[in-house]
Motif scaffolding. Structure first.
Motif, PDB file in Angstrom:
ATOM      1  N   THR A   2      30.175  24.839  19.672  1.00  0.00           N
ATOM      2  CA  THR A   2      29.601  25.753  18.703  1.00  0.00           C
ATOM      3  C   THR A   2      29.782  25.205  17.297  1.00  0.00           C
ATOM      4  O   THR A   2      30.839  24.724  16.934  1.00  0.00           O
ATOM      5  CB  THR A   2      30.293  27.117  18.810  1.00  0.00           C
ATOM      6  OG1 THR A   2      30.178  27.577  20.152  1.00  0.00           O
ATOM      7  CG2 THR A   2      29.683  28.123  17.889  1.00  0.00           C
ATOM      8  N   SER A 265      35.766  28.467  28.145  1.00  0.00           N
ATOM      9  CA  SER A 265      34.770  29.172  27.352  1.00  0.00           C
ATOM     10  C   SER A 265      34.263  30.414  28.068  1.00  0.00           C
ATOM     11  O   SER A 265      34.454  30.580  29.270  1.00  0.00           O
ATOM     12  CB  SER A 265      33.587  28.261  27.000  1.00  0.00           C
ATOM     13  OG  SER A 265      33.440  27.205  27.869  1.00  0.00           O
ATOM     14  N   ARG A 267      31.172  33.922  27.404  1.00  0.00           N
ATOM     15  CA  ARG A 267      30.011  34.413  26.649  1.00  0.00           C
ATOM     16  C   ARG A 267      30.327  35.785  26.056  1.00  0.00           C
ATOM     17  O   ARG A 267      30.975  36.614  26.705  1.00  0.00           O
ATOM     18  CB  ARG A 267      28.787  34.561  27.557  1.00  0.00           C
ATOM     19  CG  ARG A 267      28.311  33.307  28.216  1.00  0.00           C
ATOM     20  CD  ARG A 267      27.086  33.608  29.097  1.00  0.00           C
ATOM     21  NE  ARG A 267      26.748  32.478  29.935  1.00  0.00           N
ATOM     22  CZ  ARG A 267      26.007  31.447  29.549  1.00  0.00           C
ATOM     23  NH1 ARG A 267      25.538  31.424  28.313  1.00  0.00           N
ATOM     24  NH2 ARG A 267      25.742  30.460  30.374  1.00  0.00           N
ATOM     25  N   LEU A 268      29.877  36.010  24.850  1.00  0.00           N
ATOM     26  CA  LEU A 268      30.004  37.352  24.290  1.00  0.00           C
ATOM     27  C   LEU A 268      29.242  38.343  25.164  1.00  0.00           C
ATOM     28  O   LEU A 268      28.060  38.157  25.453  1.00  0.00           O
ATOM     29  CB  LEU A 268      29.454  37.401  22.871  1.00  0.00           C
ATOM     30  CG  LEU A 268      30.317  36.771  21.770  1.00  0.00           C
ATOM     31  CD1 LEU A 268      29.570  36.799  20.438  1.00  0.00           C
ATOM     32  CD2 LEU A 268      31.661  37.483  21.636  1.00  0.00           C
ATOM     33  N   VAL A 297      34.755  39.762  24.359  1.00  0.00           N
ATOM     34  CA  VAL A 297      34.941  38.528  25.132  1.00  0.00           C
ATOM     35  C   VAL A 297      35.379  38.934  26.543  1.00  0.00           C
ATOM     36  O   VAL A 297      36.441  39.552  26.707  1.00  0.00           O
ATOM     37  CB  VAL A 297      36.003  37.621  24.482  1.00  0.00           C
ATOM     38  CG1 VAL A 297      36.113  36.308  25.248  1.00  0.00           C
ATOM     39  CG2 VAL A 297      35.656  37.364  23.017  1.00  0.00           C
ATOM     40  N   VAL A 317      33.974  31.249  17.445  1.00  0.00           N
ATOM     41  CA  VAL A 317      32.667  31.908  17.624  1.00  0.00           C
ATOM     42  C   VAL A 317      31.806  31.558  16.423  1.00  0.00           C
ATOM     43  O   VAL A 317      32.211  31.790  15.283  1.00  0.00           O
ATOM     44  CB  VAL A 317      32.792  33.440  17.721  1.00  0.00           C
ATOM     45  CG1 VAL A 317      31.429  34.055  18.060  1.00  0.00           C
ATOM     46  CG2 VAL A 317      33.818  33.852  18.758  1.00  0.00           C
ATOM     47  N   LEU A 337      34.381  40.199  14.091  1.00  0.00           N
ATOM     48  CA  LEU A 337      33.467  39.156  13.603  1.00  0.00           C
ATOM     49  C   LEU A 337      33.221  39.251  12.106  1.00  0.00           C
ATOM     50  O   LEU A 337      32.444  38.462  11.550  1.00  0.00           O
ATOM     51  CB  LEU A 337      32.148  39.236  14.362  1.00  0.00           C
ATOM     52  CG  LEU A 337      32.263  38.969  15.875  1.00  0.00           C
ATOM     53  CD1 LEU A 337      30.966  39.343  16.578  1.00  0.00           C
ATOM     54  CD2 LEU A 337      32.624  37.525  16.143  1.00  0.00           C
ATOM     55  N   GLU A 346      26.258  34.521  23.241  1.00  0.00           N
ATOM     56  CA  GLU A 346      26.676  33.285  22.579  1.00  0.00           C
ATOM     57  C   GLU A 346      28.025  32.837  23.109  1.00  0.00           C
ATOM     58  O   GLU A 346      28.885  33.643  23.467  1.00  0.00           O
ATOM     59  CB  GLU A 346      26.745  33.485  21.061  1.00  0.00           C
ATOM     60  CG  GLU A 346      27.150  32.214  20.327  1.00  0.00           C
ATOM     61  CD  GLU A 346      26.916  32.282  18.828  1.00  0.00           C
ATOM     62  OE1 GLU A 346      27.657  31.612  18.097  1.00  0.00           O
ATOM     63  OE2 GLU A 346      25.996  33.007  18.397  1.00  0.00           O
ATOM     64  N   VAL A 348      31.747  31.576  23.402  1.00  0.00           N
ATOM     65  CA  VAL A 348      33.050  31.706  22.757  1.00  0.00           C
ATOM     66  C   VAL A 348      33.922  30.613  23.340  1.00  0.00           C
ATOM     67  O   VAL A 348      34.114  30.545  24.559  1.00  0.00           O
ATOM     68  CB  VAL A 348      33.674  33.082  23.052  1.00  0.00           C
ATOM     69  CG1 VAL A 348      35.064  33.189  22.403  1.00  0.00           C
ATOM     70  CG2 VAL A 348      32.768  34.201  22.594  1.00  0.00           C
TER      71      VAL A 348
END
Length: 393
Positions: A2, A265, A267-268, A297, A317, A337, A346, A348
């Protein structure tokens, strides 16, 4: 990875979370360790499912890279390696954590080297030898000061002499003498010199009595990196093999030519706007200081994240470090955030090599007040592993 402007998703499509295991990094670490110890052999320690990286897969990769010794704690781990097709002609497998009634006969048939710390273990092994007709390969373990497994100095002569009688009878071959450090990760700790002297004394007695070991070994990962005088014939590399520094106060992985093998990792699962004063997660240990956005998360302590890292566990992130806001729950945790609005889904990055600015396992260890060993080892089976860069397919 990212970045501040874009998100390159590394996860396999459809997965909520994933641990990526870089087998090329594993091979590179083994090469760096072998170069460091020059004349000594390297044992790849693959206990505890390869410190969470996948024990069988990492063992296969290590053997393909030329490693000829594998280390396991439990008999089940050792037998699984043999069942996976790693034969004695490819690698010796040492197993060191035995309990009464253990599968000694199965270990003998599989060609597993057995660690012996006391007479009870030798007696049970010899009973298995009589039952199977298969002689055993044993490593006598001396307790040089760690106080866990291993034979105390006052019992050492009896154990050595009994093992030599069994060897003379053709029942066993004493192929190793070994021990384990208590504080090799603390340079200058007085126990290091004391244990070196105690190991030398144990070796002296064994060799004077007639033991001619194939390998003498006491060096774990910290000693492999910091104590060259302890390398003897074999070093047992666990954490270092996986590219995590066992001595973070002395140096980061790169300082020793190592690279972390595991990246974690997710994903949101949700991004939402909340007002100021909004409680977050169990107990409301975190309350939003003002209007903000929260990201969910979808991993938690059931996946192996330490609950002690609540309010502190770092993630990357959208190119920015965030920390867990409030308690880490069984299946999920929240990050504040700060008004940013990344897309749901997205990536993480919880930890990785650190080369792209992401946290490392050591960062999580510090957040939780623990050691990096625990961080990688406890990532559970609910998190699928994806292997990349493998030489074995």
């Amino acid at each position: 990875m990212t970045t501040a402007n874009t998100a390159t998703v590394l996860l396999t499509e459809g997965r909520r979370a994933e641990a990526t295991i870089d087998l090329a990094a594993l091979r590179g670490n083994l090469a760096a360790l072998r170069e460091r110890v020059s004349g000594a052999a390297v044992m790849a320690v693959v206990k505890a499912d390869g410190y969470g990286h996948g024990g069988i897969r990492c063992a296969l990769e290590a053997v393909a890279a030329g490693v000829r010794w594998l280390g396991t704690a439990t008999p089940e781990e050792a037998l699984a390696l043999r069942a996976a097709g790693i034969g004695p002609d490819q690698a010796r497998v040492l197993c060191w954590l035995w309990t009464p009634g253990g599968p000694f006969a199965e270990a003998l048939r599989a060609g597993v080297d057995v660690s012996v710390s006391g007479r009870w273990a030798l007696d049970e092994l010899l009973a298995a030898v009589r039952a199977t007709g298969v002689p055993g390969r044993i490593h006598l373990k001396a307790d040089t000061g760690l106080g866990r497994n291993g034979c105390q100095p006052h019992d050492w002569p009896e154990l050595v002499d009994a093992a030599l009688r069994a060897q003379a009878a053709g029942m066993v071959e004493v192929v190793g003498v070994w021990s384990h450090f208590a504080a090799a990760d603390e340079p200058g700790h007085p126990s290091i010199r004391q244990q070196q002297d105690a190991f030398a004394a144990a070796l002296e007695y064994a060799e004077r009595a007639g033991v001619r070991p194939e390998v003498r070994h006491i060096a774990n990962s910290p000693a492999t990196l910091l104590l060259p005088e302890t390398h003897y014939d074999l070093v047992r590399t666990g954490l270092a093999m996986y590219g995590v520094s066992p001595v973070p106060e002395v140096g980061a992985p790169a300082d020793f030519g190592l690279r972390p093998v595991m990246s974690l990792s997710a994903r949101l699962a949700l991004v939402k706007t909340v007002p100021g004063g909004h409680g977050v997660s169990y107990g409301h240990h975190y309350t939003t200081p003002g209007p903000t956005t929260l990201g969910l998360v979808p991993v938690g302590y059931a996946d192996g994240l330490p609950r002690h890292a609540s309010d502190a566990g770092p993630v990357l992130v959208g190119g920015k470090w965030r920390t867990a806001a409030g308690r880490i729950a069984m299946d999920q945790f929240v990050v504040d955030l700060g008004g940013d609005t990344p897309e749901t889904g997205e990536e993480v990055l919880l930890f990785g090599t650190g080369e792209q600015g992401e946290p490392t396992a050591e960062d999580w260890a510090r957040a939780a007040g623990t050691i990096a060993y625990e961080i990688v080892t406890r990532i559970g089976p609910r998190v699928p592993r994806r292997y990349v860069g493998g030489a074995t397919g």
